[in-house]
Design an enzyme around this catalytic site. Structure first.
Site, PDB file in Angstrom:
ATOM      1  N   GLY A  47      17.051  62.573  64.609  1.00 16.77           N
ATOM      2  CA  GLY A  47      17.162  61.112  64.600  1.00 16.77           C
ATOM      3  C   GLY A  47      18.490  60.624  65.172  1.00 16.77           C
ATOM      4  O   GLY A  47      18.935  59.515  64.853  1.00 16.77           O
ATOM      5  N   TRP A  50      18.349  57.336  67.133  1.00 18.16           N
ATOM      6  CA  TRP A  50      18.127  56.223  66.200  1.00 18.16           C
ATOM      7  C   TRP A  50      19.460  55.793  65.600  1.00 18.16           C
ATOM      8  O   TRP A  50      19.844  54.609  65.624  1.00 18.16           O
ATOM      9  CB  TRP A  50      17.148  56.707  65.137  1.00 18.16           C
ATOM     10  CG  TRP A  50      16.704  55.704  64.131  1.00 18.16           C
ATOM     11  CD1 TRP A  50      16.857  54.343  64.202  1.00 18.16           C
ATOM     12  CD2 TRP A  50      16.012  55.980  62.914  1.00 18.16           C
ATOM     13  NE1 TRP A  50      16.293  53.764  63.088  1.00 18.16           N
ATOM     14  CE2 TRP A  50      15.772  54.748  62.289  1.00 18.16           C
ATOM     15  CE3 TRP A  50      15.568  57.161  62.298  1.00 18.16           C
ATOM     16  CZ2 TRP A  50      15.110  54.653  61.065  1.00 18.16           C
ATOM     17  CZ3 TRP A  50      14.908  57.074  61.095  1.00 18.16           C
ATOM     18  CH2 TRP A  50      14.682  55.825  60.482  1.00 18.16           C
ATOM     19  N   HIS A  92      26.186  68.035  68.444  1.00 15.16           N
ATOM     20  CA  HIS A  92      25.318  68.958  67.697  1.00 15.16           C
ATOM     21  C   HIS A  92      26.114  70.196  67.269  1.00 15.16           C
ATOM     22  O   HIS A  92      25.534  71.189  66.845  1.00 15.16           O
ATOM     23  CB  HIS A  92      24.145  69.426  68.567  1.00 15.16           C
ATOM     24  CG  HIS A  92      23.155  68.355  68.924  1.00 15.16           C
ATOM     25  ND1 HIS A  92      22.673  67.439  68.021  1.00 15.16           N
ATOM     26  CD2 HIS A  92      22.532  68.063  70.094  1.00 15.16           C
ATOM     27  CE1 HIS A  92      21.802  66.631  68.625  1.00 15.16           C
ATOM     28  NE2 HIS A  92      21.715  66.989  69.879  1.00 15.16           N
ATOM     29  N   ARG A 114      17.325  65.612  58.822  1.00 14.33           N
ATOM     30  CA  ARG A 114      15.871  65.405  58.730  1.00 14.33           C
ATOM     31  C   ARG A 114      15.271  66.645  58.087  1.00 14.33           C
ATOM     32  O   ARG A 114      15.832  67.747  58.223  1.00 14.33           O
ATOM     33  CB  ARG A 114      15.304  65.245  60.152  1.00 14.33           C
ATOM     34  CG  ARG A 114      13.849  64.876  60.189  1.00 14.33           C
ATOM     35  CD  ARG A 114      13.392  64.733  61.636  1.00 14.33           C
ATOM     36  NE  ARG A 114      12.107  64.086  61.707  1.00 14.33           N
ATOM     37  CZ  ARG A 114      11.436  63.904  62.826  1.00 14.33           C
ATOM     38  NH1 ARG A 114      11.944  64.313  63.985  1.00 14.33           N
ATOM     39  NH2 ARG A 114      10.267  63.309  62.820  1.00 14.33           N
ATOM     40  N   TYR A 177      16.952  61.139  57.243  1.00 14.22           N
ATOM     41  CA  TYR A 177      15.973  60.496  58.127  1.00 14.22           C
ATOM     42  C   TYR A 177      14.866  59.805  57.334  1.00 14.22           C
ATOM     43  O   TYR A 177      14.518  58.661  57.599  1.00 14.22           O
ATOM     44  CB  TYR A 177      15.392  61.581  59.050  1.00 14.22           C
ATOM     45  CG  TYR A 177      14.316  61.134  60.010  1.00 14.22           C
ATOM     46  CD1 TYR A 177      14.626  60.807  61.332  1.00 14.22           C
ATOM     47  CD2 TYR A 177      12.971  61.072  59.632  1.00 14.22           C
ATOM     48  CE1 TYR A 177      13.646  60.414  62.225  1.00 14.22           C
ATOM     49  CE2 TYR A 177      11.990  60.677  60.515  1.00 14.22           C
ATOM     50  CZ  TYR A 177      12.326  60.345  61.811  1.00 14.22           C
ATOM     51  OH  TYR A 177      11.344  59.948  62.689  1.00 14.22           O
ATOM     52  N   PHE A 213      11.309  52.225  65.188  1.00 16.74           N
ATOM     53  CA  PHE A 213      10.746  53.182  66.147  1.00 16.74           C
ATOM     54  C   PHE A 213       9.969  52.464  67.245  1.00 16.74           C
ATOM     55  O   PHE A 213      10.150  52.744  68.432  1.00 16.74           O
ATOM     56  CB  PHE A 213       9.847  54.189  65.415  1.00 16.74           C
ATOM     57  CG  PHE A 213       9.228  55.185  66.345  1.00 16.74           C
ATOM     58  CD1 PHE A 213       9.986  56.208  66.881  1.00 16.74           C
ATOM     59  CD2 PHE A 213       7.888  55.083  66.709  1.00 16.74           C
ATOM     60  CE1 PHE A 213       9.438  57.128  67.767  1.00 16.74           C
ATOM     61  CE2 PHE A 213       7.326  55.999  67.591  1.00 16.74           C
ATOM     62  CZ  PHE A 213       8.100  57.030  68.113  1.00 16.74           C
ATOM     63  N   LYS A 244       6.792  60.588  68.146  1.00 11.11           N
ATOM     64  CA  LYS A 244       5.958  60.060  67.054  1.00 11.11           C
ATOM     65  C   LYS A 244       6.772  59.369  65.975  1.00 11.11           C
ATOM     66  O   LYS A 244       6.331  58.395  65.382  1.00 11.11           O
ATOM     67  CB  LYS A 244       5.157  61.196  66.420  1.00 11.11           C
ATOM     68  CG  LYS A 244       4.052  61.731  67.310  1.00 11.11           C
ATOM     69  CD  LYS A 244       2.975  62.358  66.477  1.00 11.11           C
ATOM     70  CE  LYS A 244       1.732  62.582  67.312  1.00 11.11           C
ATOM     71  NZ  LYS A 244       0.811  63.504  66.652  1.00 11.11           N
ATOM     72  N   GLY A 245       7.902  59.938  65.644  1.00 14.29           N
ATOM     73  CA  GLY A 245       8.775  59.335  64.640  1.00 14.29           C
ATOM     74  C   GLY A 245       8.142  59.249  63.263  1.00 14.29           C
ATOM     75  O   GLY A 245       8.305  58.260  62.557  1.00 14.29           O
TER      76      GLY A 245
HETATM   77  P1  A3P Z   1       9.510  63.219  66.783  1.00 10.93           P
HETATM   78  O1  A3P Z   1       9.629  64.230  67.898  1.00 10.93           O
HETATM   79  O2  A3P Z   1       9.032  63.825  65.492  1.00 10.93           O
HETATM   80  O3  A3P Z   1       8.727  62.024  67.164  1.00 10.93           O
HETATM   81  P2  A3P Z   1      16.864  63.013  68.236  1.00 10.93           P
HETATM   82  O4  A3P Z   1      17.223  61.618  68.558  1.00 10.93           O
HETATM   83  O5  A3P Z   1      17.853  63.675  67.310  1.00 10.93           O
HETATM   84  O6  A3P Z   1      16.608  63.815  69.470  1.00 10.93           O
HETATM   85  O7  A3P Z   1      15.530  62.984  67.376  1.00 10.93           O
HETATM   86  C1  A3P Z   1      14.302  62.637  67.970  1.00 10.93           C
HETATM   87  C2  A3P Z   1      13.301  62.376  66.869  1.00 10.93           C
HETATM   88  O8  A3P Z   1      13.644  61.143  66.202  1.00 10.93           O
HETATM   89  C3  A3P Z   1      11.899  62.195  67.434  1.00 10.93           C
HETATM   90  O9  A3P Z   1      11.003  62.707  66.451  1.00 10.93           O
HETATM   91  C4  A3P Z   1      11.828  60.677  67.557  1.00 10.93           C
HETATM   92  O10 A3P Z   1      10.527  60.174  67.620  1.00 10.93           O
HETATM   93  C5  A3P Z   1      12.546  60.252  66.292  1.00 10.93           C
HETATM   94  N1  A3P Z   1      13.051  58.861  66.399  1.00 10.93           N
HETATM   95  C6  A3P Z   1      13.722  58.303  67.421  1.00 10.93           C
HETATM   96  N2  A3P Z   1      13.985  57.006  67.164  1.00 10.93           N
HETATM   97  C7  A3P Z   1      13.467  56.739  65.961  1.00 10.93           C
HETATM   98  C8  A3P Z   1      13.410  55.548  65.153  1.00 10.93           C
HETATM   99  N3  A3P Z   1      13.931  54.394  65.576  1.00 10.93           N
HETATM  100  N4  A3P Z   1      12.785  55.637  63.960  1.00 10.93           N
HETATM  101  C9  A3P Z   1      12.251  56.797  63.535  1.00 10.93           C
HETATM  102  N5  A3P Z   1      12.272  57.947  64.258  1.00 10.93           N
HETATM  103  C10 A3P Z   1      12.870  57.927  65.456  1.00 10.93           C
END
Ligand code: A3P
Length: 283
Positions: A47, A50, A92, A114, A177, A213, A244-245
């Site tokens: 996340g 986000w 990271h 998460r 998350y 999301f 998918k989030g």
């Molecule tokens: P999924 O692949 O399960 O959909 P990062 O930003 O650390 O690379 O993480 C990506 C993950 O966070 C993805 O998960 C993405 O969909 C989810 N994500 C991104 N923005 C988000 C939001 N605003 N709310 C919830 N989940 C979000």
């Protein structure tokens, strides 16, 4: 076509993509932090984007959201030095590899966690669809790699435990998350308090709306992003990030045996972890 060895190299026993040059990783300890730097820390796919988007909305004065400190080549240090505004720096890196000056200056750090099962599934898709990462084949092969920490940025367990062990040194704020999804208002309020930013309820609601999301996914289509200057840097295809989030998708992937193996390792590794009490871990 790139081979796997063109894409991954090992540093301190941890797999990094070749987008993080060995020279940069070696020189990170020379990095000059500033007292007002803010670190956004995460294991991949937890996340980060986000959280970064929330941060952008929390500051009204100009701030620069950089690419992760470990991405790029040695010119990165100079590039970071030349930034004339407050810096929000994603990473990271495990705590042990974090440039010492961040620790010495006690910079603020926000770590987003998460649940590791959904993180594993999210990273699986990221590997599958990202030409900057090696081909991984089937879920079962990837699953073993994840458990052994043989994926980019290494072991989820070691990452989180390294930050937990030093949690008080920088006063790191840990966010979850799933709690953020359940109650974004409370999470944004927590972040703003941690950063000492005054926000009224309406402003917080507005930030929650803009960083939902669906809103972020919709905006992806409109943005042109340069992979060298994004939170991820492994792709300019933002659709790979806003997939998918959801919470609990792992149930569609884990076999009963895989779930048992995962739980066993989780219980062993996280046995003494205080953070584990707040992790949205599903058996
Ligand atoms: P999924 O692949 O399960 O959909 P990062 O930003 O650390 O690379 O993480 C990506 C993950 O966070 C993805 O998960 C993405 O969909 C989810 N994500 C991104 N923005 C988000 C939001 N605003 N709310 C919830 N989940 C979000």
């Amino acid at each position: 076509m790139s081979t796997d060895s063109d894409l991954i190299h090992f540093f301190n026993g941890i797999p990094f993509t070749t987008r993080s040059s060995a020279e940069l990783l070696k020189s990170l300890d020379a990095f000059q932090a500033r007292e007002d730097d803010i670190l956004l820390v995460s294991y991949p796919k937890s996340g980060t984007h986000w959280l970064a988007e929330i941060m952008k909305h929390l500051y009204t004065a100009k701030v620069t959201l950089t690419s992760p400190i470990e991405f790029g080549d040695v010119s990165k240090l100079e590039e970071m030095d030349n930034i004339g505004t407050k810096r929000i720096i994603p990473t990271h890196l495990g705590y042990d590899m974090l440039p010492g000056d961040f620790k010495a200056k006690k910079c603020k750090a926000i770590y987003i966690i998460r649940n590791p099962k959904d993180t594993a599934v999210s990273l699986f898709h990221y590997y599958k669809d990202n030409p900057n990462l090696p081909t991984i084949g089937m879920w079962s092969t990837y699953f073993d790699m994840f458990l052994q920490g043989q994926v980019v940025c290494g072991s989820w367990f070691d990452h989180i435990l390294s930050w937990e062990e030093h949690r008080n040194e920088m006063g790191t704020l840990f966010l979850y998350y799933e709690s953020m999804k359940k109650n974004p208002f409370k999470s944004v309020r927590k972040i703003s308090s941690y950063l000492g930013i005054n926000m009224n309820d309406n402003e917080i609601h507005e930030i929650c709306k803009k960083t939902s999301f669906s809103e972020m996914k919709d905006n992806v289509e409109k943005e042109v992003s340069d992979p060298n200057h994004t939170v991820c840097s492994l792709t300019s295809n933002r659709r790979l990030i806003f997939r998918k989030g959801t919470v609990g998708e792992w149930k569609q992937y884990f076999s009963t045996k895989q779930n048992r193996l995962f739980d066993e390792l989780y219980n062993t590794k996280m046995n003494a972890s205080c953070l584990a009490k707040n992790i949205h871990y599903e058996n």
